[in-house]
Design an enzyme around this catalytic site. Structure first.
Site, mmCIF file in Angstrom:
data_model
loop_
_atom_site.group_PDB
_atom_site.id
_atom_site.type_symbol
_atom_site.label_atom_id
_atom_site.label_comp_id
_atom_site.label_asym_id
_atom_site.label_seq_id
_atom_site.Cartn_x
_atom_site.Cartn_y
_atom_site.Cartn_z
ATOM 1 N NE ARG A 131 6.316 -9.078 4.234
ATOM 2 C CZ ARG A 131 5.131 -9.573 3.942
ATOM 3 N NH1 ARG A 131 4.770 -11.132 4.283
ATOM 4 N NH2 ARG A 131 3.983 -8.968 3.420
ATOM 5 C CG ASP A 190 -1.046 0.510 10.850
ATOM 6 O OD1 ASP A 190 -2.133 0.795 11.025
ATOM 7 O OD2 ASP A 190 -0.636 -0.387 10.552
ATOM 8 C CG ASP A 193 -14.486 2.564 21.074
ATOM 9 O OD1 ASP A 193 -15.513 2.874 21.376
ATOM 10 O OD2 ASP A 193 -13.752 1.950 21.586
ATOM 11 C CE LYS A 223 -4.950 -1.162 9.948
ATOM 12 N NZ LYS A 223 -3.539 -1.530 10.302
ATOM 13 C CE LYS A 231 2.578 -0.561 9.067
ATOM 14 N NZ LYS A 231 1.904 -1.397 9.737
ATOM 15 N NE ARG A 240 6.460 -7.305 -1.342
ATOM 16 C CZ ARG A 240 5.990 -6.896 -0.270
ATOM 17 N NH1 ARG A 240 5.995 -5.535 -0.285
ATOM 18 N NH2 ARG A 240 5.699 -7.430 0.692
ATOM 19 N N PRO A 258 -17.104 8.461 19.129
ATOM 20 C CG PRO A 258 -18.499 9.814 17.833
ATOM 21 C CD PRO A 258 -18.780 8.433 18.807
ATOM 22 C CB THR A 300 -6.386 -5.156 1.184
ATOM 23 O OG1 THR A 300 -5.450 -5.389 2.565
ATOM 24 C CG2 THR A 300 -6.103 -3.872 0.652
HETATM 25 O O1 C5P Z 1 6.079 -6.276 4.305
HETATM 26 P P1 C5P Z 1 5.211 -5.689 3.475
HETATM 27 O O2 C5P Z 1 5.882 -4.603 2.627
HETATM 28 O O3 C5P Z 1 4.051 -6.328 2.912
HETATM 29 O O4 C5P Z 1 4.309 -4.703 4.547
HETATM 30 C C1 C5P Z 1 3.518 -4.045 4.327
HETATM 31 C C2 C5P Z 1 2.893 -3.209 5.871
HETATM 32 O O5 C5P Z 1 1.535 -2.354 5.408
HETATM 33 C C3 C5P Z 1 2.673 -4.287 6.707
HETATM 34 O O6 C5P Z 1 2.794 -3.703 8.113
HETATM 35 C C4 C5P Z 1 0.870 -4.437 6.525
HETATM 36 O O7 C5P Z 1 0.485 -4.865 7.949
HETATM 37 C C5 C5P Z 1 0.620 -3.100 6.141
HETATM 38 N N1 C5P Z 1 -0.468 -2.996 5.435
HETATM 39 C C6 C5P Z 1 -0.753 -3.738 4.164
HETATM 40 N N2 C5P Z 1 -2.013 -3.622 3.439
HETATM 41 C C7 C5P Z 1 -2.905 -3.021 3.895
HETATM 42 C C8 C5P Z 1 -2.643 -2.117 5.073
HETATM 43 C C9 C5P Z 1 -1.396 -2.276 5.884
HETATM 44 O O8 C5P Z 1 0.136 -4.337 3.805
HETATM 45 N N3 C5P Z 1 -4.128 -2.743 3.327
#
Ligand code: C5P
Length: 242
Positions: free
Chosen positions: A214, A63, A68, A65, A36, A184, A70, A122
């Site tokens: 991460r 990514d 704007d 996003k 991504k 995770r 159409p 989120t």
């Molecule tokens: O390091 P980590 O696993 O938390 O990264 C998750 C990725 O997904 C990051 O690039 C973060 O910006 C993205 N993301 C997120 N939650 C969202 C939308 C995108 O963690 N709701």
């Protein structure tokens, strides 16, 4: 589209420079096929991160996003399609006309890119959503409503929490993709992610693609970390067959 475990893992490259990207992508090697690229990396490398990943046969989830009118969103989407990215995203908040116009452009150009909508970010709290959108719907209800609009507009899926994936698949159908961050493994730290699921649980709960950053990129052994996550995805897929 038949999705194997490896197709379902998208590693988030939350980096600033191409050198950092090259280091981590080389280190991970064949274990991961999709990455991504977000706003920070795209802008700071003037798009070169995408070219680089394609040059070494990696797939890209762009990514950026788009949100704007159409015409402008559709022109930006045409550019993403021309870059031959595997997946890119727009904001469902741009409305059904915007989403339909993008879907029409994809069809006219025989595009293979998957276009995914972001529903409610989120970072919003329930109170903020209620005040800002002046709605009685809670976040999940509003996200479900926008997911259905995304489906009706002819786009391919939404970004959502793995906790919401099952409901969205129920409402929008099995072929409507759920792309889930907030994943995770039990062995990783949660960092700033709050509403999390393990990769296996996420797949069992209807997630099609997992966006993981991460736990892989900051791991002592990123290849091993990616392989452990892929094993969990396999386990989740096996469980879904039963
Ligand atoms: O390091 P980590 O696993 O938390 O990264 C998750 C990725 O997904 C990051 O690039 C973060 O910006 C993205 N993301 C997120 N939650 C969202 C939308 C995108 O963690 N709701």
């Amino acid at each position: 589209m038949k999705l194997f475990a490896k197709d379902r893992l998208i590693v988030a490259l939350d980096y600033k420079t191409l050198d950092e990207v090259k280091d981590i992508v080389n280190e991970i090697g064949d274990a991961v096929s999709t990455y991504k690229v977000g706003l920070e990396l795209f802008l700071n490398t003037r798009g070169e991160a995408v070219e680089y990943l394609h040059s070494i046969d990696k797939k890209v989830f762009l990514d950026l996003k788009f949100h704007d009118i159409p015409n402008t969103t559709t022109m930006a989407s045409l550019f993403a399609h021309k870059k031959e990215v595997f997946m890119f995203n727009i904001h469902a908040g741009g409305g059904p006309t915007m989403m339909r116009t993008v879907a029409k452009m994809l069809e006219e150009n025989n595009s293979d890119s998957l276009v995914i909508a972001v529903t409610i970010l989120t970072s919003f709290s329930e109170e903020e959503v209620s005040n800002h959108f002046k709605t009685d719907l809670n976040i999940a209800e509003l996200a479900n409503h926008w997911a259905m609009e995304t489906k009706e507009a002819g786009l391919h899926g939404v970004v959502c929490s793995p906790l919401e994936a099952k409901k969205i698949k129920e409402l929008c159908g099995e072929n409507f993709y759920t792309i889930c961050p907030g994943v995770r493994p039990a062995w990783a730290v949660s960092n700033d992610q709050k509403r999390i699921m393990t990769p296996k649980m996420a797949i069992s709960n209807g997630a099609d693609f997992l966006v993981v950053g991460r736990p892989i990129t900051k791991a002592e052994n990123p290849v091993q970390a990616a392989k452990l996550i892929l094993e969990e995805i396999e386990e989740g897929l096996e469980g879904n067959k039963e």
